[in-house]
Design a protein around this motif. Sequence first.
Motif, PDB file in Angstrom:
ATOM      1  N   THR A  24       1.293  -7.201  71.332  1.00 32.49           N
ATOM      2  CA  THR A  24       1.279  -6.157  72.367  1.00 32.49           C
ATOM      3  C   THR A  24       1.392  -6.741  73.761  1.00 32.49           C
ATOM      4  O   THR A  24       1.312  -6.018  74.748  1.00 32.49           O
ATOM      5  CB  THR A  24      -0.042  -5.384  72.272  1.00 32.49           C
ATOM      6  N   LYS A  25       1.586  -8.048  73.833  1.00 29.91           N
ATOM      7  CA  LYS A  25       1.803  -8.694  75.131  1.00 29.91           C
ATOM      8  C   LYS A  25       3.290  -9.011  75.297  1.00 29.91           C
ATOM      9  O   LYS A  25       3.686  -9.782  76.163  1.00 29.91           O
ATOM     10  CB  LYS A  25       0.976  -9.989  75.247  1.00 29.91           C
ATOM     11  N   ARG A  68       1.825  -5.201  82.277  1.00 31.76           N
ATOM     12  CA  ARG A  68       0.626  -5.228  83.107  1.00 31.76           C
ATOM     13  C   ARG A  68       0.076  -6.651  83.226  1.00 31.76           C
ATOM     14  O   ARG A  68       0.471  -7.544  82.482  1.00 31.76           O
ATOM     15  CB  ARG A  68      -0.437  -4.326  82.489  1.00 31.76           C
ATOM     16  N   THR A  71      -6.207  -8.359  81.275  1.00 30.59           N
ATOM     17  CA  THR A  71      -7.499  -7.738  81.574  1.00 30.59           C
ATOM     18  C   THR A  71      -8.466  -8.834  82.036  1.00 30.59           C
ATOM     19  O   THR A  71      -8.237 -10.024  81.809  1.00 30.59           O
ATOM     20  CB  THR A  71      -8.069  -7.062  80.306  1.00 30.59           C
ATOM     21  N   LYS A  73     -11.304  -9.837  80.955  1.00 30.85           N
ATOM     22  CA  LYS A  73     -11.869 -10.740  79.928  1.00 30.85           C
ATOM     23  C   LYS A  73     -10.891 -11.867  79.602  1.00 30.85           C
ATOM     24  O   LYS A  73     -11.296 -13.001  79.353  1.00 30.85           O
ATOM     25  CB  LYS A  73     -12.245  -9.957  78.670  1.00 30.85           C
ATOM     26  N   HIS A 332      -1.643   4.307  75.924  1.00 31.04           N
ATOM     27  CA  HIS A 332      -1.894   2.890  75.639  1.00 31.04           C
ATOM     28  C   HIS A 332      -1.375   2.519  74.254  1.00 31.04           C
ATOM     29  O   HIS A 332      -1.013   3.397  73.464  1.00 31.04           O
ATOM     30  CB  HIS A 332      -3.401   2.631  75.692  1.00 31.04           C
ATOM     31  N   ALA A 333      -1.410   1.238  73.965  1.00 32.30           N
ATOM     32  CA  ALA A 333      -1.082   0.806  72.602  1.00 32.30           C
ATOM     33  C   ALA A 333      -2.025   1.505  71.629  1.00 32.30           C
ATOM     34  O   ALA A 333      -1.626   1.938  70.547  1.00 32.30           O
ATOM     35  CB  ALA A 333      -1.232  -0.713  72.477  1.00 32.30           C
ATOM     36  N   GLU A 334      -3.274   1.690  72.070  1.00 34.62           N
ATOM     37  CA  GLU A 334      -4.260   2.313  71.186  1.00 34.62           C
ATOM     38  C   GLU A 334      -4.185   3.831  71.208  1.00 34.62           C
ATOM     39  O   GLU A 334      -4.985   4.512  70.588  1.00 34.62           O
ATOM     40  CB  GLU A 334      -5.668   1.829  71.503  1.00 34.62           C
TER      41      GLU A 334
END
Length: 438
Positions: A24-25, A68, A71, A73, A332-334
């Motif tokens: 997903t990146k 994007r 994040t 983290k 989102h991906a989710e």
Amino acid sequence: CSLRSSAKSGDDPNIPAIAKYFSTKGRYEEVNPYLIDDIVAVNRSILPTPSPQCREIHLTAIIRHGTRYPTTKNVKKMRLLHDLVSRNASGKQGWLREIKHQWTMWYTEDMDGRLVQKGIDDHKHLAVRLAKLFPSLISKEKLRDGHMNFITSSKHRCVNSTLAFQSGLAGLWTIEGDEFDHNLNDALMRFFDVCTKFVEHVENNASALQEVDKFEVGAEMRRVQEKIADRLGVHYSLITNDMAQAAFYLCAYEFAIKTVNSPWCQLFDEVDAQVMEYANDLKHFWKRGYGHDINSKSSCILFHDVFSRLNNAASQSKSGPVQEAVTIQVGHAETLLPLLTLLGFFKDSDPLTSTNYASQAQRSFRTSRILPYAANLLLVLYDCGEDGLRLQPLLNERPLAFPGMAGQQDSMPLYQDVREHYKELLDGCDFETECQLF
Ligand SMILES: O=P(O)(O)O[C@H]1[C@H](OP(=O)(O)O)[C@@H](OP(=O)(O)O)[C@H](O)[C@@H](O)[C@H]1OP(=O)(O)O
């Protein structure tokens, strides 16, 4: 025009050899390489309309935000790795010298997943391509007649992607951006936040991702970490799973955001990248996909929202214009993956586990191909006259067959057959019922 690209990762030094494994990146262009040469290329012949009298009457697009920043983290992990390499790595390789003496850690925690310029471009160009693919629906007239709606997650990356999509259309139609508006709707686009059963049983339950945890300490990942340590000339104990993930993300983000083949990519060969990809697929399988039933059931609210619009369009088309001709939904991906799972897409015969990596090499559940930045699921309803109403799904601008319905005439099934196929979900899949804890 031939939608092939000469710029395949294999022969373009600016594209990391491992770019197709970024999960997903990953960049949208790796899924549709013909876009590398022409970012607004489309191929209408991919739309297999069964008969010439078919006309599009409704389109819903559920789109992931564009490229994007990492994040917070992950910025923290990336910084730790850069510090470790700067301090401990020893070697004369050119790429290592570049990391140690030229590359600077430019990512900051406040970036926290915000949209980058490439992400704005992703949506601007997607808007132009979809307008070219479906000119009778995505049109200035449909916008001005109030037949085009925009719904978005409230997350900054999604709102800004929506604005970018709209600016792409404004530029194409030479109109002002203020002719567009949009609605924030997290109940629809971030349903996973408000599905209590998902939050308790998956999001906040460490054991829900135990297969991921096991794989991360398993033989395949340990070997990847050892090879990274060897390339850096550091002790094995320093390259943890987090450090390996940080290195992979540094390569992926440098490419996705700046389109550079970063020296960080030299830490992985193709075998390593496939292992990293599987670890990411495992996370998405167990957190958003087939791993837990509630993952897909949490998307019931979005499922019914889509089909209620399709039903309205089907009935309105009999007697006049379709009120909601186009709905563009940005999430989102989710947002996308649970819905794709609910519909049965990309389901393999065996679940992805920590112990079957080798036998899953040909899996269809592969987020690098399903969920790049700006990934998009389209559902297009056609009125084909005596050939009836037909529904065509597309993922990332390529037609799909509904799972279990392949072989239908012209791969564009009758809308009624699709409703029959999903009857159990249409009659049930009640969000409140599915998401209640007891
Ligand atoms: O590993 P990160 O922090 O990037 O994970 C993000 C999600 O990114 P993804 O795993 O999809 O690459 C992010 O999804 P996105 O579609 O918005 O990019 C999600 O919103 C964010 O909460 C992180 O997901 P996680 O499940 O909390 O790790």
